[in-house]
Design an enzyme around this catalytic site. Structure first.
Site, PDB file in Angstrom:
ATOM      1  N   ALA A 146       3.076  -2.107   3.944  1.00 37.39           N
ATOM      2  CA  ALA A 146       2.824  -1.124   4.994  1.00 37.39           C
ATOM      3  C   ALA A 146       2.537  -1.897   6.275  1.00 37.39           C
ATOM      4  O   ALA A 146       1.950  -2.977   6.235  1.00 37.39           O
ATOM      5  CB  ALA A 146       1.645  -0.242   4.615  1.00 37.39           C
ATOM      6  N   ASN A 182       2.101   3.690  10.932  1.00 36.59           N
ATOM      7  CA  ASN A 182       1.387   4.162  12.128  1.00 36.59           C
ATOM      8  C   ASN A 182       1.889   3.416  13.352  1.00 36.59           C
ATOM      9  O   ASN A 182       2.477   2.335  13.239  1.00 36.59           O
ATOM     10  CB  ASN A 182      -0.122   3.934  11.984  1.00 36.59           C
ATOM     11  CG  ASN A 182      -0.468   2.455  11.821  1.00 36.59           C
ATOM     12  OD1 ASN A 182      -0.440   1.924  10.711  1.00 36.59           O
ATOM     13  ND2 ASN A 182      -0.767   1.793  12.925  1.00 36.59           N
ATOM     14  N   TYR A 195      -8.566 -10.254   3.741  1.00 32.19           N
ATOM     15  CA  TYR A 195      -9.849  -9.626   4.078  1.00 32.19           C
ATOM     16  C   TYR A 195     -10.728  -9.341   2.861  1.00 32.19           C
ATOM     17  O   TYR A 195     -11.900  -8.975   3.014  1.00 32.19           O
ATOM     18  CB  TYR A 195      -9.633  -8.345   4.892  1.00 32.19           C
ATOM     19  CG  TYR A 195      -8.820  -7.266   4.208  1.00 32.19           C
ATOM     20  CD1 TYR A 195      -9.342  -6.507   3.164  1.00 32.19           C
ATOM     21  CD2 TYR A 195      -7.530  -6.980   4.639  1.00 32.19           C
ATOM     22  CE1 TYR A 195      -8.593  -5.512   2.557  1.00 32.19           C
ATOM     23  CE2 TYR A 195      -6.778  -5.992   4.044  1.00 32.19           C
ATOM     24  CZ  TYR A 195      -7.308  -5.262   3.008  1.00 32.19           C
ATOM     25  OH  TYR A 195      -6.563  -4.279   2.404  1.00 32.19           O
ATOM     26  N   GLU A 196     -10.187  -9.515   1.668  1.00 30.73           N
ATOM     27  CA  GLU A 196     -11.002  -9.316   0.474  1.00 30.73           C
ATOM     28  C   GLU A 196     -11.889 -10.520   0.169  1.00 30.73           C
ATOM     29  O   GLU A 196     -12.690 -10.487  -0.768  1.00 30.73           O
ATOM     30  CB  GLU A 196     -10.108  -8.984  -0.716  1.00 30.73           C
ATOM     31  CG  GLU A 196      -9.399  -7.648  -0.560  1.00 30.73           C
ATOM     32  CD  GLU A 196      -8.495  -7.326  -1.729  1.00 30.73           C
ATOM     33  OE1 GLU A 196      -9.016  -6.966  -2.807  1.00 30.73           O
ATOM     34  OE2 GLU A 196      -7.262  -7.448  -1.567  1.00 30.73           O
ATOM     35  N   SER A 218       0.822  -1.215   0.000  1.00 29.96           N
ATOM     36  CA  SER A 218       0.000   0.000   0.000  1.00 29.96           C
ATOM     37  C   SER A 218       0.853   1.262   0.000  1.00 29.96           C
ATOM     38  O   SER A 218       1.711   1.459   0.858  1.00 29.96           O
ATOM     39  CB  SER A 218      -0.900   0.013   1.241  1.00 29.96           C
ATOM     40  OG  SER A 218      -1.805  -1.057   1.229  1.00 29.96           O
ATOM     41  N   HIS A 237      -5.534  -9.274  -0.502  1.00 29.21           N
ATOM     42  CA  HIS A 237      -5.453  -9.509   0.930  1.00 29.21           C
ATOM     43  C   HIS A 237      -6.494 -10.538   1.379  1.00 29.21           C
ATOM     44  O   HIS A 237      -7.537 -10.707   0.745  1.00 29.21           O
ATOM     45  CB  HIS A 237      -5.707  -8.208   1.703  1.00 29.21           C
ATOM     46  CG  HIS A 237      -4.783  -7.091   1.337  1.00 29.21           C
ATOM     47  ND1 HIS A 237      -4.937  -6.353   0.180  1.00 29.21           N
ATOM     48  CD2 HIS A 237      -3.688  -6.590   1.966  1.00 29.21           C
ATOM     49  CE1 HIS A 237      -3.976  -5.434   0.124  1.00 29.21           C
ATOM     50  NE2 HIS A 237      -3.212  -5.562   1.191  1.00 29.21           N
ATOM     51  N   MET A 252      -1.501  -6.769   7.361  1.00 26.54           N
ATOM     52  CA  MET A 252      -2.597  -7.598   6.858  1.00 26.54           C
ATOM     53  C   MET A 252      -2.225  -8.348   5.584  1.00 26.54           C
ATOM     54  O   MET A 252      -3.088  -8.665   4.772  1.00 26.54           O
ATOM     55  CB  MET A 252      -3.830  -6.725   6.619  1.00 26.54           C
ATOM     56  CG  MET A 252      -4.291  -5.939   7.835  1.00 26.54           C
ATOM     57  SD  MET A 252      -5.653  -4.811   7.455  1.00 26.54           S
ATOM     58  CE  MET A 252      -5.757  -3.874   8.988  1.00 26.54           C
ATOM     59  N   SER A 253      -0.934  -8.618   5.391  1.00 26.03           N
ATOM     60  CA  SER A 253      -0.505  -9.273   4.149  1.00 26.03           C
ATOM     61  C   SER A 253       0.768 -10.067   4.401  1.00 26.03           C
ATOM     62  O   SER A 253       0.990 -10.573   5.497  1.00 26.03           O
ATOM     63  CB  SER A 253      -0.261  -8.210   3.062  1.00 26.03           C
ATOM     64  OG  SER A 253       0.817  -7.346   3.447  1.00 26.03           O
ATOM     65  N   HIS A 274      -6.894   4.201   6.469  1.00 28.30           N
ATOM     66  CA  HIS A 274      -6.144   3.793   5.282  1.00 28.30           C
ATOM     67  C   HIS A 274      -5.469   4.999   4.642  1.00 28.30           C
ATOM     68  O   HIS A 274      -4.392   4.874   4.056  1.00 28.30           O
ATOM     69  CB  HIS A 274      -7.080   3.114   4.276  1.00 28.30           C
ATOM     70  CG  HIS A 274      -6.354   2.461   3.134  1.00 28.30           C
ATOM     71  ND1 HIS A 274      -5.403   1.476   3.313  1.00 28.30           N
ATOM     72  CD2 HIS A 274      -6.418   2.665   1.787  1.00 28.30           C
ATOM     73  CE1 HIS A 274      -4.930   1.093   2.144  1.00 28.30           C
ATOM     74  NE2 HIS A 274      -5.526   1.796   1.198  1.00 28.30           N
ATOM     75  N   HIS A 315      -3.307   0.042  -4.636  1.00 27.29           N
ATOM     76  CA  HIS A 315      -2.816  -1.168  -5.288  1.00 27.29           C
ATOM     77  C   HIS A 315      -3.223  -1.109  -6.762  1.00 27.29           C
ATOM     78  O   HIS A 315      -4.388  -1.328  -7.106  1.00 27.29           O
ATOM     79  CB  HIS A 315      -3.394  -2.420  -4.614  1.00 27.29           C
ATOM     80  CG  HIS A 315      -2.887  -2.620  -3.216  1.00 27.29           C
ATOM     81  ND1 HIS A 315      -1.893  -3.507  -2.910  1.00 27.29           N
ATOM     82  CD2 HIS A 315      -3.230  -2.016  -2.047  1.00 27.29           C
ATOM     83  CE1 HIS A 315      -1.642  -3.462  -1.615  1.00 27.29           C
ATOM     84  NE2 HIS A 315      -2.444  -2.559  -1.069  1.00 27.29           N
TER      85      HIS A 315
END
Length: 287
Positions: free
Chosen positions: A122, A244, A94-95, A39, A92, A220-221, A256, A70
């Site tokens: 990220a 962050n 979560y998709e 990201s 990802h 998350m990846s 995001h 992306h």
């Protein structure tokens, strides 16, 4: 009447189909290194020379990510004197496509000729001293995703049924990048990456749990891609760009947009680091 399910051998080999379609565009071009950009980090692809761009939609088995930041395209060319196959964007967990969304793309890199994979992402920091904008080399991971990309039938021609994750984040590759970082005057840190499913950001209690179990950064990846890469024999270098501080550590409201903002800032140092490392690899290959 008995119904039989088609075996994996009966299914079209999407990896081979993807290789053939890429070859239609690049001929005998043979990338040595594969790269996945996370990201806000897609800008690095603009530094690739003699670039040939192919959208994921044209390649069987490649992910179709709808997440902002992306681009969803493969870029092939040269960077720092090294032949490269670069993916701008990823899919990802979560998709909604499980943990195998990137597996065929990673295997396509291997079939195209890559022997190393650079994964960038990220990530949130679990340590106050790892502030937004910093780069962190991943040295190991903790998988909190509810799955593993190797679950299901195994193809022994790709890799073993039981894949060792020893040195999954290659120590020698990390040392080479550390040498480049020191030469460029870039701060250097290594840490353990915790994979979290998302798409919600972690709660403060979850952040505390990750600190207790030994995590340094969270995202998350990355982990499914690294597992897929090690299974097919690719050596892996992974670098997280801190976007962050984890919930309960910092005061900023997580979003995001914040990820993309700090990802863009970190990408400047990331580009210097990666190009410098590629130049080092090109010089070594000429000896």
């Amino acid at each position: 009447m008995t119904l039989t399910l088609p075996s994996s051998a009966d299914a079209p080999d999407q990896t081979e189909q993807a290789v053939q379609r890429i070859r239609q565009h690049v001929g005998e071009f043979r990338p040595r290194i594969g790269m996945i950009l996370g990201s806000g980090l897609g800008g690095l692809a603009r530094a690739i020379e003699n670039a040939i761009v192919i959208p994921y939609a044209a390649l069987p088995g490649f992910p179709q990510s709808l997440v902002e930041g992306h681009a969803g395209e493969v870029v092939l060319g040269r960077l720092g004197g090294v032949e490269l196959m670069c993916m701008r964007g990823r899919q990802h967990f979560y998709e909604g496509h499980g943990t195998t969304g990137m597996t065929k793309a990673v295997r396509t890199m291997k079939r195209m000729g890559c022997d190393r994979l650079i994964v960038t992402c990220a990530a949130g920091s679990l340590r106050p001293e790892l502030e937004p904008g910093r780069l962190v080399a991943i040295k190991d991971h903790i998988n909190l995703l509810p799955g593993n990309p190797l679950i299901g039938p195994n193809d022994d021609q790709i890799g073993p049924r039981f894949c060792s994750m020893a040195n999954a984040y290659d120590k020698d590759l990390r040392q080479g990048v550390q040498d480049v970082a020191q030469a460029l005057g870039l701060p250097w840190a290594e840490g353990v990456y915790v994979a979290f499913s998302g798409p919600t950001f972690e709660t403060a209690a979850e952040i505390r749990m990750m600190q207790v179990i030994g995590g340094d950064v969270v995202g998350m990846s990355t982990v499914p891609e690294v597992i897929s890469a090690r299974h097919c024999g690719l050596r892996v270098l992974a670098i997280a760009c801190i976007t962050n501080l984890g919930e309960g550590i910092g005061n900023e409201v997580l979003s995001h947009e914040l990820t993309l903002q700090y990802g863009s800032m970190a990408s400047v140092d990331l580009q210097r680091l990666i190009v410098g490392w590629f130049e080092q690899q090109a010089a070594t290959a000429k000896r």
